[in-house]
Design a protein around this motif. Structure first.
Motif, PDB file in Angstrom:
ATOM      1  N   SER A 122       0.782  -1.228  -0.038  1.00 18.94           N
ATOM      2  CA  SER A 122      -0.118   0.199  -0.026  1.00 18.94           C
ATOM      3  C   SER A 122       0.757   1.140  -0.041  1.00 18.94           C
ATOM      4  N   GLU A 123       0.184   2.310  -0.641  1.00 23.10           N
ATOM      5  CA  GLU A 123       1.139   3.717  -0.699  1.00 23.10           C
ATOM      6  C   GLU A 123       0.822   4.150   0.677  1.00 23.10           C
ATOM      7  N   PRO A 124       1.985   4.958   0.993  1.00 22.03           N
ATOM      8  CA  PRO A 124       1.813   5.709   2.168  1.00 22.03           C
ATOM      9  C   PRO A 124       0.813   6.769   1.981  1.00 22.03           C
ATOM     10  N   ASP A 125       0.158   7.209   3.043  1.00 16.72           N
ATOM     11  CA  ASP A 125      -0.926   8.544   3.045  1.00 16.72           C
ATOM     12  C   ASP A 125      -0.084   9.728   2.489  1.00 16.72           C
ATOM     13  N   PRO A 126      -0.598  10.354   1.362  1.00 17.95           N
ATOM     14  CA  PRO A 126       0.074  11.501   1.034  1.00 17.95           C
ATOM     15  C   PRO A 126       0.030  12.887   1.747  1.00 17.95           C
ATOM     16  N   ASN A 127      -0.985  12.729   3.018  1.00 19.55           N
ATOM     17  CA  ASN A 127      -1.439  13.716   3.718  1.00 19.55           C
ATOM     18  C   ASN A 127      -0.362  13.689   4.696  1.00 19.55           C
ATOM     19  N   LYS A 128       0.320  12.551   5.274  1.00 19.11           N
ATOM     20  CA  LYS A 128       1.310  12.242   6.277  1.00 19.11           C
ATOM     21  C   LYS A 128       2.756  12.559   6.010  1.00 19.11           C
TER      22      LYS A 128
END
Length: 48
Positions: free
Chosen positions: A5-11
């Motif tokens: 899974s891709e990391p959350d771009p907001n974090k």
């Protein structure tokens, strides 16, 4: 199948986005002064 899974771009935080304070500025200035001393002042002193 693996779960990548891709990391959350907001974090995510990249270096230009991070805040820095006067402590980090002081360290950077000290490192710059030492580098200039080594690169320019010491060779100049050894030419005499």
């Amino acid at each position: 199948m693996d779960d990548h899974s891709e990391p959350d771009p907001n974090k995510r935080v990249t270096a230009p986005m991070q805040e820095f304070g006067s402590h980090e500025v002081g360290i950077g200035a000290a490192v710059t002064l030492v580098g200039l001393l080594i690169a320019y002042v010491l060779p100049f002193l050894f030419t005499f």
